[in-house]
Motif scaffolding. Structure first.
Motif, short mmCIF file in Angstrom:
data_model
loop_
_atom_site.label_atom_id
_atom_site.label_comp_id
_atom_site.label_asym_id
_atom_site.label_seq_id
_atom_site.Cartn_x
_atom_site.Cartn_y
_atom_site.Cartn_z
N ALA A 185 45.79 33.78 22.10
CA ALA A 185 44.51 34.40 21.73
C ALA A 185 43.82 33.64 20.59
O ALA A 185 42.71 34.00 20.20
CB ALA A 185 44.74 35.85 21.34
N ARG B 60 46.27 35.68 30.49
CA ARG B 60 45.87 35.40 29.11
C ARG B 60 44.66 36.25 28.71
O ARG B 60 44.58 36.73 27.58
CB ARG B 60 45.52 33.91 29.00
CG ARG B 60 45.22 33.44 27.59
CD ARG B 60 44.96 31.94 27.62
NE ARG B 60 44.87 31.36 26.31
CZ ARG B 60 44.71 30.06 26.08
NH1 ARG B 60 44.64 29.22 27.10
NH2 ARG B 60 44.64 29.60 24.85
N THR B 61 43.75 36.46 29.64
CA THR B 61 42.59 37.32 29.37
C THR B 61 43.06 38.74 29.03
O THR B 61 42.52 39.38 28.12
CB THR B 61 41.64 37.34 30.59
OG1 THR B 61 41.28 35.98 30.90
CG2 THR B 61 40.39 38.15 30.32
N LEU B 62 44.08 39.23 29.76
CA LEU B 62 44.61 40.57 29.47
C LEU B 62 45.21 40.63 28.06
O LEU B 62 45.01 41.60 27.32
CB LEU B 62 45.69 40.96 30.49
CG LEU B 62 45.28 41.06 31.96
CD1 LEU B 62 46.51 41.35 32.82
CD2 LEU B 62 44.22 42.15 32.16
N VAL C 183 39.88 40.71 36.18
CA VAL C 183 39.56 39.83 35.04
C VAL C 183 39.37 38.38 35.47
O VAL C 183 39.95 37.95 36.46
CB VAL C 183 40.65 39.88 33.93
CG1 VAL C 183 40.72 41.24 33.29
CG2 VAL C 183 42.00 39.44 34.46
N ALA C 184 38.58 37.67 34.70
CA ALA C 184 38.39 36.23 34.93
C ALA C 184 39.41 35.46 34.11
O ALA C 184 39.83 35.93 33.06
CB ALA C 184 36.99 35.83 34.52
N PRO C 185 39.82 34.27 34.57
CA PRO C 185 40.75 33.46 33.77
C PRO C 185 40.12 33.07 32.43
O PRO C 185 38.90 32.87 32.35
CB PRO C 185 40.99 32.22 34.62
CG PRO C 185 40.38 32.47 35.94
CD PRO C 185 39.43 33.60 35.82
N THR C 186 40.93 32.94 31.40
CA THR C 186 40.44 32.48 30.09
C THR C 186 40.12 30.99 30.17
O THR C 186 40.91 30.21 30.69
CB THR C 186 41.52 32.71 29.02
OG1 THR C 186 41.71 34.12 28.87
CG2 THR C 186 41.11 32.11 27.67
N VAL D 111 39.15 30.26 23.94
CA VAL D 111 39.34 31.35 22.98
C VAL D 111 38.43 31.10 21.78
O VAL D 111 38.04 29.97 21.52
CB VAL D 111 40.81 31.49 22.52
CG1 VAL D 111 41.69 31.95 23.66
CG2 VAL D 111 41.33 30.22 21.89
N GLY D 112 38.12 32.15 21.07
CA GLY D 112 37.28 31.99 19.90
C GLY D 112 35.81 32.10 20.26
O GLY D 112 35.45 32.53 21.34
N THR E 162 45.60 41.40 37.70
CA THR E 162 44.50 40.59 37.16
C THR E 162 43.29 40.63 38.09
O THR E 162 42.41 39.78 38.01
CB THR E 162 44.95 39.13 36.97
OG1 THR E 162 45.54 38.67 38.19
CG2 THR E 162 45.96 38.98 35.85
N ASN F 45 44.43 38.68 25.50
CA ASN F 45 43.34 38.61 24.53
C ASN F 45 42.67 39.98 24.37
O ASN F 45 42.31 40.39 23.26
CB ASN F 45 42.28 37.59 24.98
CG ASN F 45 42.83 36.18 25.03
OD1 ASN F 45 43.92 35.92 24.55
ND2 ASN F 45 42.09 35.27 25.64
N ARG F 46 42.51 40.70 25.49
CA ARG F 46 41.87 42.02 25.44
C ARG F 46 42.73 43.02 24.68
O ARG F 46 42.20 43.88 23.97
CB ARG F 46 41.63 42.54 26.86
CG ARG F 46 40.45 41.87 27.50
CD ARG F 46 40.13 42.57 28.80
NE ARG F 46 39.02 41.89 29.44
CZ ARG F 46 38.54 42.22 30.62
NH1 ARG F 46 39.09 43.22 31.29
NH2 ARG F 46 37.52 41.57 31.12
#
Lengths: 94, 484
Positions: free
Chosen positions: B430, B378-380, A48-51, A54-55, A45, B382-383
């Protein structure tokens, strides 16, 4: 992995009274679950940035104005508490 | 005619032509509940008197010539949806006597549409589980085989629809809680996109994935209910104005169906794999085009979900302290002790386990390694989906790794219960719309048990999702259970 002292600490943070049997049980079960969760360490990771959301939504604002609420719903929302006037009584803090 | 066995669309036609009244339809449902719920235990609270009143009102509206897709249609709601004046327990001792002062937005919308609330259904306590066995009021039984679980957490709603207690039921889906019980019970379960339906009045579990949706007998019925309950709500800041008119298409030719290899590995039960293969072929026969693809981060979905979800639970369930409502212990002690006693007694084992796990992963020294790491993973995930939807329109995957399991089979090992969600949590993380429909049966111990297939679409693609589901449903021609 989780000894009784750690379990007691988490239960204290979570404001849960646990029996000695529960403490032992959760110590074992949480350790097994956390072992499985360690699978996440295999995921790279670094880029990437943390989520956070969503949406497609971003902040949704409204003006800071009081809106009226039906009186019977206010009454009902308080009806299972110990009241003094329209204030909820709680145990002493200090 | 047993009116309770009708679909919404069939009942609609009969109600509008005057061949059926809302009152007769309601009485048929109440009679079925009276006859069968002793064995299923799907219903926690009945709303008989108010439902009779609502049915006679619906009959007046019908007699006056009013039209409406759900006017006069009886339904049950999962007991984590607040209903004004009617007990809402979340299947927890801590809320055993709780009566909400207001309705959830979805309940108000259905009320205005003339749908009739029959009562409230059993669930895993606070929706924590996949079998209804964590309910403080005992499990619901699967109508296909009473020795098996109905799935969960919306197990009461799915069993009730399968046994024709109602024409549809509401469930909530956080990581599979509509789709999995629908698959176990042989009915349709639709999880809308995150934010498409207001959660105001839903007892919060995991605020970043919670969605309310319908459990129905057909895909068309799921679309009808969805069109009524969807839409923006000023009382839920995460709702967006979505398409309310689904516009189901008959023709799905050219639709690209993605088949992610990670969902079809060796761990899948061979009979379920065969049913999914057949489902794929039916979709291709309807004109869809197959696309082989990969969602490489699938294996991280369960561990990420079981960090994020308990974390949000530990925070959302902090409000249950016994001060303003809910269970309160008697006796002396300071405020801190009062909280601990109420929560220690009021919550069941799984709720406590999740609160502990979440409190741990949010606690000082562990936050970066667990919570923040899970949100990055989670970002991974979603991608992966975003990349997949460049190549395809919908995904076809299993709902469940095996058919409904026996009561008691998994409830001593929490991790094995969590792995039930293996095909379900990634679309939840997602926020994607997904639906499970029955595609076949498999025999287990001499009893036929339903198998579900899951379709997943991108955020604003519910139209394609439900159209594909309906095309598949037409070819499956699944024979519903007639629970007597």
């Amino acid at each position: 992995m989780l000894d009784t002292k750690e379990v007691k600490h988490i239960a204290d943070l979570a404001r849960l009274e646990l029996s000695a049997a529960e403490e032992k049980n959760y110590g074992t079960q949480l350790a097994a679950i956390l072992d499985y969760i360690d699978l996440l360490n295999e995921a790279d990771t670094s880029s990437v940035a943390p989520t956070i959301q969503v949406g497609q939504l971003s902040n949704v604002w409204r003006s800071d104005e009081a809106v009226s609420w039906p009186e019977d719903e206010i009454e009902m929302s308080l009806n299972s508490s110990e009241l003094e006037g329209r204030q909820i009584k709680v145990k002493r803090v200090l | 005619m047993e009116a309770n066995r009708l679909t919404i669309s069939e009942a609609r036609r009969l109600l509008d032509s005057g061949e059926l009244t809302a009152t007769k339809l309601l009485e048929a449902c109440l009679a079925q509940i009276e006859k069968a719920d002793k064995r299923l235990r799907a219903v926690l609270t009945l709303n008989e008197a108010a439902a009779r009143l609502a049915a006679s009102r619906a009959d007046e509206r019908l007699a006056a010539g009013e039209k409406g897709s759900l006017l006069g249609i009886p339904y049950l709601a999962k007991d984590n949806l607040l209903t004004k004046g009617l007990r809402t327990t979340a299947s927890s001792k801590i809320l055993e006597k709780y009566v909400a002062p207001y309705n959830a937005t979805v309940i108000n919308k259905l009320d205005e549409a003339g749908a009739i609330l029959l009562g409230k259904t059993n669930l895993d306590e606070f929706a924590h589980g996949g079998s209804t066995e964590t309910s403080a009021f005992g499990p619901t039984h699967n109508p296909w085989d009473l020795t098996r679980v109905p799935g969960g957490s919306s197990g009461g709603s799915a069993a009730a629809v399968a046994a024709d207690f109602c024409l549809f039921a509401l469930g909530s889906d956080t990581g599979g809680s509509i789709r999995q019980p629908a698959a176990f019970c042989g009915v349709v379960g639709f999880k809308p996109a995150y934010g498409a339906v207001s959660r105001f009045g839903l007892i919060s579990m995991t605020s970043s994935t919670d969605v309310i949706g319908p459990i129905t007998k057909t895909v068309k019925d799921a679309a009808l209910v969805y069109e009524v309950i969807a839409g923006a709500d000023t009382k839920d800041a995460n709702t967006y104005p979505g398409a309310r008119e689904i516009g189901l298409k008959e023709d799905i030719s050219g639709l690209r169906v993605g088949l992610p290899k990670e969902y079809y590995d060796d761990s899948l039960n061979p009979q379920i794999a065969a049913s999914l293969e057949q489902a794929k072929n039916w979709l291709l026969a309807a004109g869809a085009v197959p696309v082989e693809l990969s969602l490489p981060n699938t294996k991280y979905a369960i561990p990420a979900y079981y960090v994020i979800t308990p974390s949000e639970i530990s925070s959302n369930l902090a409000r249950f302290d016994g001060v303003a409502w809910g269970y309160r212990s008697e006796g002396s002690g300071d405020l801190d002790h009062f909280y601990k006693k109420n929560r220690g007694f009021g919550f069941g084992p799984e709720a406590k386990r999740r609160i502990m796990l979440g409190t741990f992963s949010l606690s000082s020294g562990y936050y970066e390694a667990y919570y923040k790491k899970a949100q990055a993973v989670r970002t991974l995930i979603n991608r992966d989906f975003a990349d997949a939807f460049l190549e395809c329109d919908i995904l076809l995957v299993p709902t469940q790794p095996h058919p409904a399991f026996k009561l008691g089979e998994k409830n001593t090992d929490p991790l094995s219960m969590y792995l039930e969600d293996i095909y379900l949590t990634a679309p939840s993380l997602a926020g994607l719309p997904a639906i499970s429909i029955p595609v076949g049966l498999m025999e287990k111990d001499g009893v036929d048990l339903p198998i579900g297939a899951q379709l997943i679409a991108s955020l604003s693609n519910e139209g394609n999702l439900l159209s594909a589901a309906q095309a598949l449903e037409a070819r499956v021609a699944f024979m519903p259970l007639k629970f007597a």
